[in-house]
Design an enzyme around this catalytic site. Structure first.
Site, PDB file in Angstrom:
ATOM      1  N   GLY A  10      12.779   2.056 -31.299  1.00 10.13           N
ATOM      2  CA  GLY A  10      13.150   1.737 -29.914  1.00 10.13           C
ATOM      3  C   GLY A  10      13.547   0.276 -29.758  1.00 10.13           C
ATOM      4  N   ILE A  12      12.096  -2.557 -28.320  1.00  8.27           N
ATOM      5  CA  ILE A  12      11.207  -3.654 -28.733  1.00  8.27           C
ATOM      6  C   ILE A  12      10.781  -3.460 -30.195  1.00  8.27           C
ATOM      7  CG2 ILE A  12       9.095  -4.919 -28.177  1.00  8.27           C
ATOM      8  CD1 ILE A  12       9.334  -3.814 -25.290  1.00  8.27           C
ATOM      9  N   ASN A  35      13.974   8.614 -27.533  1.00 11.00           N
ATOM     10  CA  ASN A  35      14.706   7.615 -26.734  1.00 11.00           C
ATOM     11  C   ASN A  35      15.320   6.540 -27.621  1.00 11.00           C
ATOM     12  OD1 ASN A  35      15.573   6.737 -24.158  1.00 11.00           O
ATOM     13  ND2 ASN A  35      14.027   5.121 -24.150  1.00 11.00           N
ATOM     14  N   ASP A  58       6.385  13.079 -34.310  1.00 19.41           N
ATOM     15  CA  ASP A  58       5.765  12.760 -33.031  1.00 19.41           C
ATOM     16  C   ASP A  58       4.402  12.139 -33.318  1.00 19.41           C
ATOM     17  OD1 ASP A  58       4.363  13.028 -30.467  1.00 19.41           O
ATOM     18  OD2 ASP A  58       6.106  14.224 -29.907  1.00 19.41           O
ATOM     19  N   PHE A  80       4.115   1.109 -30.187  1.00 16.70           N
ATOM     20  CA  PHE A  80       5.159   1.026 -29.159  1.00 16.70           C
ATOM     21  C   PHE A  80       5.452   2.394 -28.531  1.00 16.70           C
ATOM     22  CE2 PHE A  80       6.442  -2.224 -32.344  1.00 16.70           C
ATOM     23  CZ  PHE A  80       6.526  -3.341 -31.546  1.00 16.70           C
ATOM     24  N   SER A 124       1.836  -3.724 -20.472  1.00 11.33           N
ATOM     25  CA  SER A 124       2.909  -4.155 -19.570  1.00 11.33           C
ATOM     26  C   SER A 124       2.335  -4.926 -18.390  1.00 11.33           C
ATOM     27  CB  SER A 124       3.622  -2.898 -19.062  1.00 11.33           C
ATOM     28  OG  SER A 124       4.428  -3.212 -17.962  1.00 11.33           O
ATOM     29  N   ALA A 125       3.156  -5.795 -17.830  1.00  7.06           N
ATOM     30  CA  ALA A 125       2.769  -6.512 -16.609  1.00  7.06           C
ATOM     31  C   ALA A 125       2.550  -5.546 -15.454  1.00  7.06           C
ATOM     32  CB  ALA A 125       3.854  -7.518 -16.239  1.00  7.06           C
ATOM     33  N   TYR A 148       3.386   5.939 -14.772  1.00 11.10           N
ATOM     34  CA  TYR A 148       3.632   5.159 -15.997  1.00 11.10           C
ATOM     35  C   TYR A 148       2.602   4.032 -16.111  1.00 11.10           C
ATOM     36  CZ  TYR A 148       5.618   1.427 -18.858  1.00 11.10           C
ATOM     37  OH  TYR A 148       5.783   0.419 -19.770  1.00 11.10           O
ATOM     38  N   LYS A 152      -0.649   3.117 -18.895  1.00 14.07           N
ATOM     39  CA  LYS A 152      -0.925   1.840 -19.588  1.00 14.07           C
ATOM     40  C   LYS A 152      -2.359   1.376 -19.296  1.00 14.07           C
ATOM     41  CE  LYS A 152       3.035   1.243 -21.595  1.00 14.07           C
ATOM     42  NZ  LYS A 152       3.116   1.518 -23.035  1.00 14.07           N
ATOM     43  N   ASN A 197      18.240   1.545 -15.970  1.00 19.77           N
ATOM     44  CA  ASN A 197      17.248   1.201 -14.950  1.00 19.77           C
ATOM     45  C   ASN A 197      17.067  -0.306 -14.864  1.00 19.77           C
ATOM     46  OD1 ASN A 197      16.171   3.597 -13.840  1.00 19.77           O
ATOM     47  ND2 ASN A 197      15.216   4.049 -15.806  1.00 19.77           N
TER      48      ASN A 197
HETATM   49  N1  LIG Z   1      11.164  -2.486 -22.266  1.00 19.34           N
HETATM   50  C1  LIG Z   1      10.352  -2.917 -21.320  1.00 19.34           C
HETATM   51  O1  LIG Z   1      10.803  -3.470 -20.304  1.00 19.34           O
HETATM   52  C2  LIG Z   1       8.860  -2.772 -21.473  1.00 19.34           C
HETATM   53  C3  LIG Z   1       8.019  -3.543 -20.652  1.00 19.34           C
HETATM   54  C4  LIG Z   1       6.636  -3.388 -20.786  1.00 19.34           C
HETATM   55  C5  LIG Z   1       6.107  -2.501 -21.707  1.00 19.34           C
HETATM   56  N2  LIG Z   1       6.942  -1.760 -22.485  1.00 19.34           N
HETATM   57  C6  LIG Z   1       6.346  -0.813 -23.442  1.00 19.34           C
HETATM   58  O2  LIG Z   1       6.732  -1.167 -24.748  1.00 19.34           O
HETATM   59  C7  LIG Z   1       6.886  -0.004 -25.560  1.00 19.34           C
HETATM   60  C8  LIG Z   1       8.260  -0.007 -26.183  1.00 19.34           C
HETATM   61  O3  LIG Z   1       9.226  -0.095 -25.155  1.00 19.34           O
HETATM   62  P1  LIG Z   1      10.792  -0.047 -25.458  1.00 19.34           P
HETATM   63  O4  LIG Z   1      11.458  -0.777 -24.363  1.00 19.34           O
HETATM   64  O5  LIG Z   1      11.039  -0.433 -26.867  1.00 19.34           O
HETATM   65  O6  LIG Z   1      11.046   1.501 -25.243  1.00 19.34           O
HETATM   66  P2  LIG Z   1      11.979   2.497 -26.086  1.00 19.34           P
HETATM   67  O7  LIG Z   1      12.057   3.753 -25.322  1.00 19.34           O
HETATM   68  O8  LIG Z   1      13.246   1.812 -26.459  1.00 19.34           O
HETATM   69  O9  LIG Z   1      11.119   2.693 -27.410  1.00 19.34           O
HETATM   70  C9  LIG Z   1      10.060   3.623 -27.496  1.00 19.34           C
HETATM   71  C10 LIG Z   1      10.236   4.391 -28.784  1.00 19.34           C
HETATM   72  O10 LIG Z   1       9.164   5.315 -28.909  1.00 19.34           O
HETATM   73  C11 LIG Z   1       9.671   6.577 -29.329  1.00 19.34           C
HETATM   74  N3  LIG Z   1       8.708   7.577 -28.880  1.00 19.34           N
HETATM   75  C12 LIG Z   1       8.357   7.884 -27.592  1.00 19.34           C
HETATM   76  N4  LIG Z   1       7.404   8.821 -27.602  1.00 19.34           N
HETATM   77  C13 LIG Z   1       7.130   9.114 -28.897  1.00 19.34           C
HETATM   78  C14 LIG Z   1       6.225   9.985 -29.552  1.00 19.34           C
HETATM   79  N5  LIG Z   1       5.408  10.784 -28.864  1.00 19.34           N
HETATM   80  N6  LIG Z   1       6.204  10.000 -30.902  1.00 19.34           N
HETATM   81  C15 LIG Z   1       7.033   9.207 -31.611  1.00 19.34           C
HETATM   82  N7  LIG Z   1       7.909   8.361 -31.063  1.00 19.34           N
HETATM   83  C16 LIG Z   1       7.957   8.311 -29.714  1.00 19.34           C
HETATM   84  C17 LIG Z   1      11.061   6.657 -28.707  1.00 19.34           C
HETATM   85  O11 LIG Z   1      11.918   7.538 -29.394  1.00 19.34           O
HETATM   86  C18 LIG Z   1      11.531   5.217 -28.831  1.00 19.34           C
HETATM   87  O12 LIG Z   1      12.178   4.983 -30.061  1.00 19.34           O
HETATM   88  C19 LIG Z   1       6.634   1.191 -24.638  1.00 19.34           C
HETATM   89  O13 LIG Z   1       5.304   1.619 -24.816  1.00 19.34           O
HETATM   90  C20 LIG Z   1       6.835   0.603 -23.259  1.00 19.34           C
HETATM   91  O14 LIG Z   1       6.078   1.296 -22.290  1.00 19.34           O
HETATM   92  C21 LIG Z   1       8.291  -1.889 -22.394  1.00 19.34           C
END
Ligand SMILES: NC(=O)c1ccc[n+]([C@@H]2O[C@H](COP(=O)([O-])OP(=O)(O)OC[C@H]3O[C@@H](n4cnc5c(N)ncnc54)[C@H](O)[C@@H]3O)[C@@H](O)[C@H]2O)c1
Length: 331
Positions: A10, A12, A35, A58, A80, A124-125, A148, A152, A197
């Site tokens: 993903g 991050i 995603n 998964d 993540f 997350s904040a 959501y 967290k 978003n």
């Molecule tokens: N991007 C932001 O603004 C933000 C802010 C705060 C917290 N976060 C948290 O950081 C983490 C990463 O965020 P991101 O922006 O990289 O999101 P993202 O959707 O780009 O990455 C998440 C990844 O997890 C994978 N995934 C989801 N559910 C899964 C499962 N059950 N098994 C295996 N893989 C799974 C998705 O395919 C994706 O590659 C998340 O937990 C998110 O809630 C993100």
């Protein structure tokens, strides 16, 4: 170290994988690509010139996670994997509880069996709810304004209980503020499916003519220019924050939560103007009604990250916009 990244393909996770590989760590990714794109894995390897192991699975599948931990002699996990769209979580809360909470329980069971006890969790904040004061420090009361956010919060509490039950756990919850931008190579970045978003992917699409106009939600907030203020953090700063967190948590048993942000906020209009300077043209936008649930301002107090993790964000708003635009053009 051998580090497992759940959700490592993903946004991050992929940037953190680059930072970890470049620091000499071995990386194993488990992702079900719900995603993200499979091609991201090759791009991480292309950027770093290093190989990683990627398992398509998964995280709710405990036996697969256990096998990945054991076969790769994993030392630490960065978790993540999760669903993250606030609006979608309001529409379909069960999907969020099932994926985010069950996924974390599954991971913890596998880690306990494999005797892996070092965990960095993507929080997350959003766990601060509506800010009672600014900047927000880690002692700020927590609450949730969406399913959501509640996932967290529940996960943070669950991890705290794990650490209390067994003093060998070493757990850090990183409370991210607003990650933006992309790796300098332009090969990886934020690639939301459908209408974005988040602000900068939306601005990027307007700047490149894919979307006609940006909607700015609310122009009468009690901020300097009336638009919402957020703590935007460059994705590579955030990625490097994970390295600092790993170094810290390895030597500190227990549970801790640390903010990762820059410590200062930028308004939506400031972001638009910074982006305009990068693309050298006007970004059409229209100020519309506020979105329910949105807040005026949110930015972090970052003293814990600086003092405990020895980490501070280095990159500014123009670098965030430049890297976002570089990624958009490369696409
Ligand atoms: N991007 C932001 O603004 C933000 C802010 C705060 C917290 N976060 C948290 O950081 C983490 C990463 O965020 P991101 O922006 O990289 O999101 P993202 O959707 O780009 O990455 C998440 C990844 O997890 C994978 N995934 C989801 N559910 C899964 C499962 N059950 N098994 C295996 N893989 C799974 C998705 O395919 C994706 O590659 C998340 O937990 C998110 O809630 C993100």
């Amino acid at each position: 170290m051998n580090i497992l990244l759940t959700g490592g393909a993903g946004y991050i996770g992929s940037h953190t994988a680059v930072a970890l590989l470049e620091a000499g760590h071995h990386v194993v990714i488990i992702d079900n690509f719900c995603n993200s794109q499979r091609s991201v894995v090759n791009k991480i390897e292309q950027i770093t010139g290093k190989k990683l192991i990627c398992i398509e699975a998964d995280v709710c599948n405990t036996p697969v996670v256990l096998k990945a931990l054991q076969e790769n002699q994993v030392d630490a996990v960065i978790h993540f994997a999760g669903l993250k769209a606030v609006g979608e979580s309001v529409q379909n809360p069960l999907a969020y509880y099932a994926n985010n909470i069950t996924g974390t329980i599954s991971l913890l069971e596998a880690m306990r069996t494999a005797d892996v006890n070092v965990l960095v969790f993507s929080s997350s904040a959003t766990v601060y709810g509506d800010p009672l004061y600014l900047p927000i420090d880690e002692k700020h009361p927590t609450s949730a304004t969406s399913p959501y956010g509640r996932t967290k919060l529940h996960i943070e509490e669950m991890l705290k209980d794990m650490a209390s039950s067994d003093p060998t756990w070493k757990i850090i919850c990183l409370r991210y503020f607003n990650p933006v931008g992309a790796h300098d190579s332009g090969l990886i970045g934020e690639e939301p499916q459908g209408i974005p978003n988040n602000l900068t992917p939306y601005v990027a699409r307007v700047a490149s003519g894919i979307l006609p106009q940006l909607q700015v939600f609310g122009g009468n907030y009690p901020t300097a220019d009336g638009t919402g203020v957020r703590d935007y953090i460059h994705i590579m700063d955030l990625a490097e924050g994970h390295l600092a967190a790993l170094n810290f948590v390895n030597q500190h048993p227990g549970w801790i939560a640390v903010n990762l942000g820059t410590g200062s906020g930028h308004s939506v209009l400031e972001v638009i103007h910074a982006y305009e300077a990068v693309v050298n043209s006007k970004i059409p936008f229209k100020i519309v009604d506020r979105r329910p649930g949105d807040i005026a301002s949110c930015y972090a107090k970052v003293d814990s990250a600086r003092e405990l993790l020895q980490w501070v964000a280095k990159r500014g708003l123009s670098e965030m916009c430049e890297s976002s635009w570089n990624f958009q053009r490369a696409k």
